[in-house]
Scaffold this active site. Structure first.
Site, PDB file in Angstrom:
ATOM      1  N   HIS A   8      -2.713  -3.740   1.206  1.00 17.77           N
ATOM      2  CA  HIS A   8      -1.397  -3.529   0.593  1.00 17.77           C
ATOM      3  C   HIS A   8      -0.818  -2.206   1.039  1.00 17.77           C
ATOM      4  O   HIS A   8      -1.550  -1.237   1.238  1.00 17.77           O
ATOM      5  CB  HIS A   8      -1.495  -3.564  -0.951  1.00 17.77           C
ATOM      6  CG  HIS A   8      -0.197  -3.873  -1.576  1.00 17.77           C
ATOM      7  ND1 HIS A   8       0.734  -2.900  -1.841  1.00 17.77           N
ATOM      8  CD2 HIS A   8       0.354  -5.049  -1.927  1.00 17.77           C
ATOM      9  CE1 HIS A   8       1.809  -3.472  -2.346  1.00 17.77           C
ATOM     10  NE2 HIS A   8       1.605  -4.770  -2.417  1.00 17.77           N
TER      11      HIS A   8
ATOM     12  N   ASP B 185      -1.542 -12.359  -3.356  1.00 13.98           N
ATOM     13  CA  ASP B 185      -1.535 -13.660  -2.671  1.00 13.98           C
ATOM     14  C   ASP B 185      -2.915 -14.286  -2.545  1.00 13.98           C
ATOM     15  O   ASP B 185      -3.026 -15.481  -2.293  1.00 13.98           O
ATOM     16  CB  ASP B 185      -0.922 -13.512  -1.277  1.00 13.98           C
ATOM     17  CG  ASP B 185       0.544 -13.155  -1.357  1.00 13.98           C
ATOM     18  OD1 ASP B 185       1.258 -13.839  -2.100  1.00 13.98           O
ATOM     19  OD2 ASP B 185       0.960 -12.184  -0.701  1.00 13.98           O
TER      20      ASP B 185
HETATM   21  C1  LIG Z   1       0.137  -5.922   3.365  1.00 16.47           C
HETATM   22  C2  LIG Z   1       0.142  -5.282   4.744  1.00 16.47           C
HETATM   23  C3  LIG Z   1       1.284  -5.873   5.538  1.00 16.47           C
HETATM   24  C4  LIG Z   1       0.340  -3.777   4.597  1.00 16.47           C
HETATM   25  O1  LIG Z   1       0.518  -3.302   5.859  1.00 16.47           O
HETATM   26  P1  LIG Z   1       0.635  -1.766   6.292  1.00 16.47           P
HETATM   27  O2  LIG Z   1       0.733  -0.872   5.144  1.00 16.47           O
HETATM   28  O3  LIG Z   1       1.726  -1.725   7.299  1.00 16.47           O
HETATM   29  O4  LIG Z   1      -0.753  -1.500   6.954  1.00 16.47           O
HETATM   30  P2  LIG Z   1      -1.120  -1.800   8.467  1.00 16.47           P
HETATM   31  O5  LIG Z   1      -0.783  -3.195   8.837  1.00 16.47           O
HETATM   32  O6  LIG Z   1      -0.536  -0.709   9.295  1.00 16.47           O
HETATM   33  O7  LIG Z   1      -2.682  -1.670   8.384  1.00 16.47           O
HETATM   34  C5  LIG Z   1      -3.397  -0.423   8.375  1.00 16.47           C
HETATM   35  C6  LIG Z   1      -4.809  -0.683   8.924  1.00 16.47           C
HETATM   36  O8  LIG Z   1      -5.507  -1.586   8.074  1.00 16.47           O
HETATM   37  C7  LIG Z   1      -5.794  -2.797   8.748  1.00 16.47           C
HETATM   38  N1  LIG Z   1      -5.453  -3.913   7.880  1.00 16.47           N
HETATM   39  C8  LIG Z   1      -4.462  -3.952   6.963  1.00 16.47           C
HETATM   40  N2  LIG Z   1      -4.466  -5.139   6.353  1.00 16.47           N
HETATM   41  C9  LIG Z   1      -5.443  -5.856   6.893  1.00 16.47           C
HETATM   42  C10 LIG Z   1      -5.917  -7.152   6.682  1.00 16.47           C
HETATM   43  N3  LIG Z   1      -5.348  -7.947   5.782  1.00 16.47           N
HETATM   44  N4  LIG Z   1      -6.967  -7.585   7.403  1.00 16.47           N
HETATM   45  C11 LIG Z   1      -7.560  -6.789   8.307  1.00 16.47           C
HETATM   46  N5  LIG Z   1      -7.142  -5.536   8.568  1.00 16.47           N
HETATM   47  C12 LIG Z   1      -6.097  -5.075   7.865  1.00 16.47           C
HETATM   48  C13 LIG Z   1      -4.870  -2.813   9.963  1.00 16.47           C
HETATM   49  O9  LIG Z   1      -5.378  -3.590  11.005  1.00 16.47           O
HETATM   50  C14 LIG Z   1      -4.794  -1.346  10.299  1.00 16.47           C
HETATM   51  O10 LIG Z   1      -5.979  -0.969  10.943  1.00 16.47           O
HETATM   52  P3  LIG Z   1      -5.964   0.077  12.158  1.00 16.47           P
HETATM   53  O11 LIG Z   1      -5.442   1.348  11.538  1.00 16.47           O
HETATM   54  O12 LIG Z   1      -7.370   0.128  12.582  1.00 16.47           O
HETATM   55  O13 LIG Z   1      -5.019  -0.491  13.167  1.00 16.47           O
HETATM   56  C15 LIG Z   1      -1.210  -5.561   5.459  1.00 16.47           C
HETATM   57  O14 LIG Z   1      -2.279  -5.103   4.670  1.00 16.47           O
HETATM   58  C16 LIG Z   1      -1.364  -7.011   5.812  1.00 16.47           C
HETATM   59  O15 LIG Z   1      -0.862  -7.444   6.867  1.00 16.47           O
HETATM   60  N6  LIG Z   1      -2.073  -7.823   4.962  1.00 16.47           N
HETATM   61  C17 LIG Z   1      -2.221  -9.238   5.227  1.00 16.47           C
HETATM   62  C18 LIG Z   1      -0.965  -9.979   4.832  1.00 16.47           C
HETATM   63  C19 LIG Z   1      -0.802 -10.057   3.349  1.00 16.47           C
HETATM   64  O16 LIG Z   1      -1.711 -10.395   2.611  1.00 16.47           O
HETATM   65  N7  LIG Z   1       0.430  -9.798   2.901  1.00 16.47           N
HETATM   66  C20 LIG Z   1       0.785  -9.859   1.508  1.00 16.47           C
HETATM   67  C21 LIG Z   1       1.028  -8.513   0.940  1.00 16.47           C
HETATM   68  S1  LIG Z   1       1.249  -8.561  -0.818  1.00 16.47           S
END
Ligand SMILES: CC(C)(COP(=O)(O)OP(=O)(O)OC[C@H]1O[C@@H](n2cnc3c(N)ncnc32)[C@H](O)[C@@H]1OP(=O)(O)O)[C@@H](O)C(=O)NCCC(=O)NCCS
Length: 371
Positions: free
Chosen positions: A257, A308
């Site tokens: 998140h 989710d």
């Molecule tokens: C929610 C979300 C978009 C937040 O994204 P964010 O704050 O932009 O964080 P990032 O995508 O930049 O992720 C930061 C790090 O954690 C990792 N990470 C984040 N969520 C992850 C996940 N669900 N699975 C695996 N790795 C994850 C990223 O790969 C990244 O790693 P790195 O620094 O080694 O590249 C992200 O956690 C995600 O894509 N989750 C899956 C989709 C989801 O469940 N969305 C619903 C949200 S309520």
């Protein structure tokens, strides 16, 4: 100029609708744990729109107004029947149908506060009818008219399945709706506010928000969680599957998140429901598999489950088509979008940030035949 990628940590507006402080979500100052245990979805709608809980007559009035507005205009039903719904994602159909709804609302472009409040009721009411009509029409069934004596959650299930739902099903959907209703300045809510801050209309704001919610990094994650669980199929295969995904640098849906560090407070309520419902329906493997994945990701990536993750096995246990999971999220979150739209209109300023230009400079126009 400093660039803040993804606007992380940027405070873009003041709001008195919901807050996330120290990893706890509150609607208008009420703890989500308290609301999840005690409030109904209609009370939450009232709370978000009026910034106070309703008394009995205020609640009855809101319920009556929603029930009165639930039926869809025939052209919207005709529209849903006019194309091949088997090839269309319900979120795309919902986005388009809400936009079409605006064409049949004589008040669509009237910007007075009371007209906007009436539109909020219409949109909140009709969105559940659109989702259920879509789900039935694509199966060759006729849409079912809502019943005025059912609450919002029960009416949705009734319109979806064509029979009165069991109390436990209504309770589960009602609680899921309470938990998804608002979430501070999430991506779709921000989208809605950006749209209406140009003084565009409510229908445009909601249409834009549905588009933002559709994506897999936002609301689209819940459908993909169930896809993942179905692909895994068996509890014993869960960890190998997850390892393979992580090795390929793929994200695990329903995990992580932007705002929460220790955990999403909504997830535990859905986890509890998932346990109960999967046990009740003889599908405990979905819950057990989910717990394994949650624990593994927490340990190996330090990431918590989000809203989710467990909603997927909850909706699956209720026999709901997997691609309707995100529309159900929209049906709840629309209450928050509408609250934010009304709040934005009340104290509006155009939302227009800047970009740091990193492209080439000093280019000269070259006639097309010389390129
Ligand atoms: C929610 C979300 C978009 C937040 O994204 P964010 O704050 O932009 O964080 P990032 O995508 O930049 O992720 C930061 C790090 O954690 C990792 N990470 C984040 N969520 C992850 C996940 N669900 N699975 C695996 N790795 C994850 C990223 O790969 C990244 O790693 P790195 O620094 O080694 O590249 C992200 O956690 C995600 O894509 N989750 C899956 C989709 C989801 O469940 N969305 C619903 C949200 S309520």
């Amino acid at each position: 100029m400093t660039v803040t990628r993804g606007l992380e940590g940027v405070i873009a507006t003041e709001s008195s609708i919901s807050s996330i402080i120290d990893d706890q979500l509150r609607y208008v100052g009420y703890d989500i744990d308290d609301l999840a245990e005690n409030a109904t979805f209609e009370e939450i709608i009232y709370l978000l729109w009026n910034k106070k809980l309703p008394n009995q007559s205020e609640l009855d009035e809101l319920k009556g107004a929603i029930a009165k507005e639930m039926a869809l205009p025939q052209p919207v039903i005709d529209h849903l029947k006019s194309y091949d719904l088997k090839t269309v994602h319900p979120m795309a159909a919902l986005r388009t149908a809400v936009s079409i709804l605006g064409l049949f609302d004589e008040e669509a472009d009237i910007m007075e506060q009371e007209a906007n409040q009436r539109k909020a009721i219409r949109i909140q009411a009709k969105i559940s009818a659109i989702i259920s009509a879509f789900a039935r029409i694509r199966k060759g069934l006729e849409p079912v008219q809502p019943k005025s004596d059912l609450n919002y959650a029960a009416n949705f299930l009734y319109m979806l399945k064509g029979e009165e739902p069991k109390a436990i099903e209504v309770e589960a959907i009602d609680k899921a709706l309470v938990l998804h209703a608002d979430h501070e300045l999430n991506a779709s809510t921000f989208t809605a506010r950006v749209c209406v801050a140009t003084l565009s209309d409510v229908y445009s704001g909601i249409t834009a928000a549905i588009g933002a919610l559709k994506g897999p990094l936002h609301g689209g994650a819940n459908e993909r969680v169930m896809k993942m669980l179905s692909e895994i199929g068996d509890e014993d295969k869960a960890i190998d599957y997850i390892d393979e995904k992580l090795k390929n640098k793929e994200k695990i849906m329903g995990m992580g998140h932007r705002v929460y560090e220790t955990g999403d407070p909504r997830a535990k309520h859905l986890k509890k429901m998932s346990k109960e419902l999967t046990n009740l329906t003889g599908n405990a493997k979905w819950y057990n598999m989910s717990v394994k994945i949650e624990e593994y990701i927490k340990e190996h990536k330090g990431l918590p489950a989000n809203v989710d993750f467990y909603s997927a096995s909850v909706y699956h246990s209720l026999g709901i088509d997997h691609d309707l999971f995100t529309p159900i999220f929209a049906m709840s979150r629309v209450s928050g979008w509408l609250a934010h739209i009304l709040e934005q209109y009340d104290n509006n300023r155009l939302i227009r940030p800047r970009a740091e230009y990193v492209g080439p400079m000093n280019q000269k126009y070259v006639p097309i035949e010389q390129r």
